[in-house]
Write a protein that holds these residues in place. Structure first.
Motif, PDB file in Angstrom:
ATOM      1  N   LYS A  39      -0.429  61.339  42.904  1.00 15.00           N
ATOM      2  CA  LYS A  39      -1.114  61.240  42.278  1.00 15.00           C
ATOM      3  C   LYS A  39      -0.574  60.845  40.874  1.00 15.00           C
ATOM      4  O   LYS A  39      -0.851  62.515  40.441  1.00 15.00           O
ATOM      5  N   TYR A  56      -0.682  66.105  37.297  1.00 15.01           N
ATOM      6  CA  TYR A  56      -0.977  64.731  38.505  1.00 15.01           C
ATOM      7  C   TYR A  56      -1.805  65.708  39.708  1.00 15.01           C
ATOM      8  O   TYR A  56      -2.124  67.058  39.410  1.00 15.01           O
ATOM      9  N   GLU A 110      -4.509  55.468  36.532  1.00 14.50           N
ATOM     10  CA  GLU A 110      -3.838  56.562  37.628  1.00 14.50           C
ATOM     11  C   GLU A 110      -3.068  55.622  38.961  1.00 14.50           C
ATOM     12  O   GLU A 110      -3.508  54.529  38.399  1.00 14.50           O
ATOM     13  N   THR A 159      -1.676  56.048  42.668  1.00 13.42           N
ATOM     14  CA  THR A 159      -0.801  56.554  44.132  1.00 13.42           C
ATOM     15  C   THR A 159       0.758  56.462  44.339  1.00 13.42           C
ATOM     16  O   THR A 159       0.831  54.867  44.345  1.00 13.42           O
TER      17      THR A 159
END
Length: 515
Positions: free
Chosen positions: A40, A58, A378, A380
């Motif tokens: 992420k 991250y 954020e 992923t």
């Protein structure tokens, strides 16, 4: 540029999007992602100046562990360690108390006038080194200052132009500078950092030689952003040595452009891990261990091979957030897989997955786009295919261009969980590279033989491929090359008077009477 010893699972194509401050982050993140860790990225403001810098912060997660990283620094490097390691003078005093060899020197705050700093340097004895108290990548570090006049000019440059009012003056220690990367009790890599330099050829000026050296540096994925700049230190070094940018050097003559050897300011990176003395490696390990919760990081050492014992080396800096790119891509020597060592340390549970998916990578620009545009906080990253076994290249011959063949191929590849690309070739064929299970690739090849209704496939050949592949399936074009046409200008006797090679485009313009 010695790239024969670089790691085969990292190439220019994969790293193109990461040639920035996110370079080290991407090296570590990519290694963890390939091993099946969940990756992420975050867009939090990550510095005291509230700089929005996606790609630096991250997390990586396994089924049992999650660790947070900023560039090459993981969360096992705690706040106190970071605070000490980021402050050159705090590092120096801490190490001195712990019995680690350091150079003599003193810190001066912003309220101390330049003349007091100069008086201290005079009492310490020249040559001296000037450093900002806080800084990274060698910015503002001016070494081997051997006159009061040069120190005075350097102080004005660092304190006024670079706005680094708090500085350190240290005694110059003769020797060569090395960056050691340490994890716990082990030195993973050692790099000799040589100050920015050029070698004369008797033809080009110094300014031209710098340009040529930078051209070579651009071939290295780490050094492409670490070019030699004609700044204060370079111009003053030239002046001290009786040169200008217009001067020419004799063939084979080496000229050092800086005293500071940092790679970011144009230094050369020479990997020497296997040849570096073990007793000096122990100093680096001891330096890091002397600070609580500082299990991995960079240790900068000056080593004088003409001296023995503790007098042969001093620690000049520690780096809790070191650049690891030059250890992975040295100008000379063997590439050291520091990203892999970091993942092994934080996630021992995935050690056996090293070299899995070694030719697969993700599109960093596409991943970071929502963070850069501030439409997400954020992201992923989609995991790599879990069932990759082989990668193959196919050449499809027939009527396969301008009939929708590549789009049709892309759809079939996605249906079979394959990744890769389809590319039109200038000769009219289509090149396909796919990766996945052998069974699915065989099914895919059968479909490629049929093609869409408008196509007419003659043959499909295949071979094992080692090409790096981006997750997903891309449609590409082969770069068009300028085609040349030879014009034969002959006289009436058939004797050739002149032969020219021109582009077809220019030939057609001439034919139509256009210039």
């Amino acid at each position: 540029m010695d790239n024969n010893n670089w790691l085969k699972h990292l190439d220019h194509k994969m790293l193109k999007d990461a040639q920035s401050s996110a370079f080290c982050s991407y090296l570590i993140a990519l290694e963890g992602w390939r091993r099946g860790l969940t990756l992420k990225y975050y867009s939090e403001k990550v510095t005291k100046k509230n700089i929005h810098a996606p790609g630096l912060l991250y997390t990586l997660s396994s089924d049992t562990n999650t660790h947070r990283f900023y560039k090459a620094r993981g969360d096992r490097v705690k706040e106190q360690a970071f605070s000490i390691g980021s402050n050159k003078f705090a590092t120096k005093k801490w190490l001195e108390k712990q019995g680690i060899p350091v150079v003599e020197g003193e810190k001066f705050g912003k309220d101390v006038p330049d003349y007091e700093i100069i008086d201290y340097a005079n009492s310490l004895g020249y040559p001296v080194v000037l450093k900002p108290v806080v800084g990274a990548q060698g910015k503002g570090v001016i070494a081997n200052i051997n006159t009061t006049e040069y120190l005075e000019k350097s102080l004005k440059y660092v304190r006024n132009q670079l706005n680094s009012s708090d500085v350190i003056i240290e005694k110059h220690f003769e020797g060569e500078e090395y960056r050691l990367y340490v994890i716990e009790d082990e030195v993973i890599a050692v790099m000799n950092r040589i100050p920015a330099n050029i070698i004369g050829d008797g033809v080009h000026t110094i300014g031209e030689l710098i340009k040529l050296k930078n051209k070579e540096r651009k071939k290295n994925p780490r050094l492409i952003t670490c070019l030699i700049k004609k700044d204060f230190e370079v111009l003053n070094t030239l002046e001290k040595r009786g040169h200008t940018l217009e001067s020419k050097l004799a063939k084979g003559q080496q000229l050092f452009l800086r005293e500071n050897s940092n790679i970011s300011t144009g230094g050369d990176s020479i990997e020497v891990t296997d040849y570096f003395p073990e007793e000096v490696k122990k100093i680096a390990v001891a330096a890091l261990k002397s600070i609580p919760n500082f299990p991995h990081g960079g240790v900068d050492i000056i080593y004088n091979k003409n001296k023995t014992g503790e007098e042969s080396a001093v620690v000049i800096e520690l780096s809790p957030t070191p650049q690891i790119g030059s250890l992975v891509f040295p100008m000379k020597g063997v590439s050291r897989d520091v990203p892999s060592a970091i993942i092994d340390y934080y996630f021992p549970e995935v050690k056996e997955k090293k070299n899995v998916n070694s030719n697969i990578y993700f599109n960093l620009s596409a991943v970071l786009e929502p963070l850069i545009n501030k439409t997400a906080s954020e992201v992923t990253v989609s995991p790599p295919p879990s069932n990759l076994i082989i990668s193959k290249k196919m050449i499809v011959v027939g009527e396969v261009q301008r009939v929708g063949y590549r789009k049709w191929v892309r759809k079939k590849a996605i249906e079979l969980d394959l990744i890769g690309y389809a590319k039109n070739l200038l000769n009219g064929n289509v090149e396909i590279v796919v990766a996945g299970t052998e069974n699915n690739i065989n099914l895919f090849k059968d479909k490629c033989r049929k093609g869409p209704k408008a196509s007419k496939v003659e043959t499909v050949s295949e071979e094992i491929s080692e090409a790096s592949l981006k997750v997903g399936f891309e449609i590409l074009e082969e770069p068009k090359k300028k085609q040349k046409l030879t014009i034969n200008n002959s006289n009436n006797n058939g004797q050739v008077k002149k032969i020219k090679s021109i582009s077809i485009k220019r030939f057609l313009k001439r034919l139509l009477g256009k210039k």
